[in-house]
Design an enzyme around this catalytic site. Structure first.
Site, PDB file in Angstrom:
ATOM      1  N   ARG A 129       0.841  -1.214   0.000  1.00 24.49           N
ATOM      2  CA  ARG A 129       0.000   0.000   0.000  1.00 24.49           C
ATOM      3  C   ARG A 129       0.871   1.259   0.000  1.00 24.49           C
ATOM      4  O   ARG A 129       0.583   2.235   0.699  1.00 24.49           O
ATOM      5  CB  ARG A 129      -0.938   0.034   1.214  1.00 24.49           C
ATOM      6  CG  ARG A 129      -1.886  -1.123   1.313  1.00 24.49           C
ATOM      7  CD  ARG A 129      -2.904  -1.144   0.188  1.00 24.49           C
ATOM      8  NE  ARG A 129      -3.859  -2.211   0.393  1.00 24.49           N
ATOM      9  CZ  ARG A 129      -3.710  -3.452  -0.091  1.00 24.49           C
ATOM     10  NH1 ARG A 129      -2.663  -3.742  -0.839  1.00 24.49           N
ATOM     11  NH2 ARG A 129      -4.607  -4.376   0.151  1.00 24.49           N
TER      12      ARG A 129
ATOM     13  N   SER B  28     -10.674  -0.542   3.769  1.00 24.50           N
ATOM     14  CA  SER B  28      -9.828  -0.673   4.972  1.00 24.50           C
ATOM     15  C   SER B  28      -9.373   0.713   5.423  1.00 24.50           C
ATOM     16  O   SER B  28      -8.726   1.414   4.647  1.00 24.50           O
ATOM     17  CB  SER B  28      -8.587  -1.502   4.665  1.00 24.50           C
ATOM     18  OG  SER B  28      -8.979  -2.749   4.171  1.00 24.50           O
TER      19      SER B  28
ATOM     20  N   GLU C 222      -4.820   4.025   6.162  1.00 25.19           N
ATOM     21  CA  GLU C 222      -4.589   3.782   4.734  1.00 25.19           C
ATOM     22  C   GLU C 222      -5.315   4.876   3.934  1.00 25.19           C
ATOM     23  O   GLU C 222      -4.906   5.265   2.850  1.00 25.19           O
ATOM     24  CB  GLU C 222      -5.150   2.397   4.379  1.00 25.19           C
ATOM     25  CG  GLU C 222      -4.935   2.010   2.947  1.00 25.19           C
ATOM     26  CD  GLU C 222      -5.501   0.622   2.616  1.00 25.19           C
ATOM     27  OE1 GLU C 222      -5.208  -0.356   3.332  1.00 25.19           O
ATOM     28  OE2 GLU C 222      -6.242   0.527   1.626  1.00 25.19           O
TER      29      GLU C 222
HETATM   30  C1  FAD Z   1     -15.331  -0.706  -0.353  1.00 20.41           C
HETATM   31  C2  FAD Z   1     -13.872  -0.456  -0.642  1.00 20.41           C
HETATM   32  C3  FAD Z   1     -13.011  -1.523  -0.834  1.00 20.41           C
HETATM   33  C4  FAD Z   1     -11.651  -1.302  -1.114  1.00 20.41           C
HETATM   34  N1  FAD Z   1     -10.841  -2.384  -1.321  1.00 20.41           N
HETATM   35  C5  FAD Z   1      -9.529  -2.198  -1.612  1.00 20.41           C
HETATM   36  C6  FAD Z   1      -8.667  -3.327  -1.848  1.00 20.41           C
HETATM   37  O1  FAD Z   1      -9.099  -4.478  -1.835  1.00 20.41           O
HETATM   38  N2  FAD Z   1      -7.364  -3.082  -2.110  1.00 20.41           N
HETATM   39  C7  FAD Z   1      -6.858  -1.809  -2.182  1.00 20.41           C
HETATM   40  O2  FAD Z   1      -5.660  -1.673  -2.435  1.00 20.41           O
HETATM   41  N3  FAD Z   1      -7.640  -0.735  -1.959  1.00 20.41           N
HETATM   42  C8  FAD Z   1      -8.965  -0.892  -1.674  1.00 20.41           C
HETATM   43  N4  FAD Z   1      -9.769   0.186  -1.442  1.00 20.41           N
HETATM   44  C9  FAD Z   1      -9.175   1.541  -1.477  1.00 20.41           C
HETATM   45  C10 FAD Z   1      -9.344   2.251  -2.833  1.00 20.41           C
HETATM   46  O3  FAD Z   1     -10.222   1.569  -3.663  1.00 20.41           O
HETATM   47  C11 FAD Z   1      -8.009   2.414  -3.560  1.00 20.41           C
HETATM   48  O4  FAD Z   1      -7.098   3.094  -2.749  1.00 20.41           O
HETATM   49  C12 FAD Z   1      -8.156   3.163  -4.880  1.00 20.41           C
HETATM   50  O5  FAD Z   1      -6.958   3.058  -5.622  1.00 20.41           O
HETATM   51  C13 FAD Z   1      -8.504   4.630  -4.667  1.00 20.41           C
HETATM   52  O6  FAD Z   1      -8.797   5.184  -5.940  1.00 20.41           O
HETATM   53  P1  FAD Z   1      -9.651   6.504  -6.075  1.00 20.41           P
HETATM   54  O7  FAD Z   1      -9.596   6.881  -7.523  1.00 20.41           O
HETATM   55  O8  FAD Z   1     -10.981   6.326  -5.493  1.00 20.41           O
HETATM   56  O9  FAD Z   1      -8.768   7.497  -5.210  1.00 20.41           O
HETATM   57  P2  FAD Z   1      -9.214   8.841  -4.499  1.00 20.41           P
HETATM   58  O10 FAD Z   1      -9.877   8.511  -3.215  1.00 20.41           O
HETATM   59  O11 FAD Z   1      -9.959   9.707  -5.455  1.00 20.41           O
HETATM   60  O12 FAD Z   1      -7.802   9.502  -4.191  1.00 20.41           O
HETATM   61  C14 FAD Z   1      -6.894   8.899  -3.291  1.00 20.41           C
HETATM   62  C15 FAD Z   1      -5.626   9.772  -3.184  1.00 20.41           C
HETATM   63  O13 FAD Z   1      -4.966   9.816  -4.446  1.00 20.41           O
HETATM   64  C16 FAD Z   1      -4.868  11.177  -4.942  1.00 20.41           C
HETATM   65  N5  FAD Z   1      -5.121  11.086  -6.395  1.00 20.41           N
HETATM   66  C17 FAD Z   1      -6.271  10.740  -7.031  1.00 20.41           C
HETATM   67  N6  FAD Z   1      -6.070  10.660  -8.359  1.00 20.41           N
HETATM   68  C18 FAD Z   1      -4.769  10.955  -8.579  1.00 20.41           C
HETATM   69  C19 FAD Z   1      -3.936  11.017  -9.746  1.00 20.41           C
HETATM   70  N7  FAD Z   1      -4.419  10.758 -10.961  1.00 20.41           N
HETATM   71  N8  FAD Z   1      -2.639  11.343  -9.584  1.00 20.41           N
HETATM   72  C20 FAD Z   1      -2.122  11.604  -8.354  1.00 20.41           C
HETATM   73  N9  FAD Z   1      -2.848  11.572  -7.218  1.00 20.41           N
HETATM   74  C21 FAD Z   1      -4.163  11.233  -7.332  1.00 20.41           C
HETATM   75  C22 FAD Z   1      -5.931  11.938  -4.181  1.00 20.41           C
HETATM   76  O14 FAD Z   1      -5.609  13.305  -4.080  1.00 20.41           O
HETATM   77  C23 FAD Z   1      -5.920  11.226  -2.833  1.00 20.41           C
HETATM   78  O15 FAD Z   1      -4.861  11.693  -2.023  1.00 20.41           O
HETATM   79  C24 FAD Z   1     -11.142   0.013  -1.191  1.00 20.41           C
HETATM   80  C25 FAD Z   1     -12.015   1.104  -0.990  1.00 20.41           C
HETATM   81  C26 FAD Z   1     -13.367   0.870  -0.731  1.00 20.41           C
HETATM   82  C27 FAD Z   1     -14.284   2.048  -0.553  1.00 20.41           C
END
Ligand code: FAD
Length: 340
Positions: free
Chosen positions: A166, A240, A336
């Site tokens: 992570r 998480s 996380e």
């Molecule tokens: C129900 C649920 C289950 C999940 N299961 C998992 C799992 O099994 N494994 C896992 O690893 N994660 C899991 N996650 C966490 C999440 O899905 C991941 O971290 C995912 O990659 C976040 O993507 P996002 O686009 O929603 O990020 P966001 O929440 O939109 O952004 C996260 C961070 O990244 C930054 N950011 C966004 N886009 C960019 C970009 N293009 N360039 C630079 N910075 C950027 C944002 O400013 C922020 O700081 C889960 C989340 C939920 C809600």
């Protein structure tokens, strides 16, 4: 849906985060192309802009008094194909699970275990998303990013990314690199199928499947995830909330004397990873509700918004849990989720 590429004022971010927290962005722009993204970011007109993708790894604790950019750039392109592999370039705003489905439909393997992880493709490298024995780094070739410190485009090869559990160079330099596209190497035949996880094996056995296709592995993963994790559309959450802590072998041996049932996994050479969910459960939080916030009944790692929670309330609960775990086990559990 707001009109793309237009600057808006005082926009609610509730639809843009899976916790469903209702805070406002002072300025907001939905951007659907890389030219506009570069223009806006390089102009330096808006200091310290916040980029969001799927909003599934963010907890907003207050209004955001700066520009929020919702990145919505789309496009999937097969760059090259050999008998065994295909290199695929994906724009940052593609939804991760939609891309997984696209890959499976094109018989491209390697990411089926990562089915149904919320969020966008451009965010996937930031915390090196992982599930069921597979991490993004296993298929990652490179990504393009805008370096906001140097105002230039940069390419990160896998070895430049310092991927860890992570973790990545992007996470350690928050706000500096904006990922615009990602290139992954997927298998075209002889897919390497990782079904080492017990839960996947049981699901496949239940269905009488011995030699699963990548579609069947994906189906199994989806079904397991749906049975274990709350759907953010129904119950606000960010997956998480904490990372699983890693402790030294010596610290683990001391803990094991006191807690012989403590689950654990070896990590690297001399370290042990302990499931944060177990630690939280031992502190009595699993299933507990505190007004509008709580800890999920099936998974103590997941903090939930019962409807009208404020981000500060969730953050207060998270800090209370951190303290309890620290006091009981002398272990720090690191969030996380990104807190803003
Ligand atoms: C129900 C649920 C289950 C999940 N299961 C998992 C799992 O099994 N494994 C896992 O690893 N994660 C899991 N996650 C966490 C999440 O899905 C991941 O971290 C995912 O990659 C976040 O993507 P996002 O686009 O929603 O990020 P966001 O929440 O939109 O952004 C996260 C961070 O990244 C930054 N950011 C966004 N886009 C960019 C970009 N293009 N360039 C630079 N910075 C950027 C944002 O400013 C922020 O700081 C889960 C989340 C939920 C809600």
């Amino acid at each position: 849906m707001p009109k793309p590429n237009m600057l808006l004022h005082n926009v609610s971010l509730k639809p843009y985060n899976t916790f469903g927290i209702n805070v406002n962005a002072l300025l907001f722009m939905e951007i659907d192309n890389n030219t506009t993204l570069e223009e806006v970011l390089y102009s330096k007109q808006y200091p310290d802009p916040l980029i969001i993708g799927g909003g599934s790894n963010i907890l907003f604790t207050k209004d955001v008094e700066r520009l929020v950019i919702h990145l919505n750039t789309k496009g999937i392109e097969i760059l090259s194909k050999t008998p065994n592999h295909a290199k695929v370039k994906v724009q940052a705003g593609e939804v991760w699970h939609d891309f997984v489905c696209w890959a499976i439909a094109h018989d491209l393997g390697g990411i089926e275990n990562l089915s149904l992880i919320p969020g966008n493709v451009g965010t996937a490298p930031i915390q090196n998303i992982g599930a069921y024995g597979v991490e993004l780094k296993d298929v990652f070739v490179s990504c393009q990013a805008l370096d906001l410190k140097e105002n230039r485009q940069v390419t990160f090869k896998k070895e430049d990314c310092s991927f860890g559990y992570r973790d990545s160079v992007f996470k350690r330099n928050k706000g500096r690199y904006i990922i615009t596209s990602v290139i992954l190497k997927l298998t075209t035949k002889d897919h390497y199928k990782n079904i080492s996880y017990g839960a996947i094996q049981s699901k496949l056995r239940e269905k009488g499947i011995n030699d699963p296709s990548i579609q069947q592995i994906s189906n199994a993963v989806i079904s397991i995830r749906q049975s274990k994790l709350p759907d953010p559309k129904i119950l606000g959450n960010g997956g998480s909330f904490f990372k699983n802590p890693v402790v030294s072998m010596n610290q683990f041996r001391d803990l094991q004397e006191q807690y012989p049932d403590m689950p654990h996994y070896s990590f690297g050479e001399n370290q042990i990873k302990i499931p944060a969910g177990w630690l939280i459960e031992q502190c009595g939080y699993k299933g507990k509700r505190f007004q509008e916030v709580g800890v999920h009944k099936n998974q103590a790692l997941v903090l939930v918004n019962y409807g009208n929670a404020k981000g500060e309330q969730l953050w207060e609960l998270a800090q209370k849990i951190q303290k309890s775990v620290q006091n009981k086990f002398n272990i720090y559990i690191e969030p996380e989720v990104n807190i803003y």
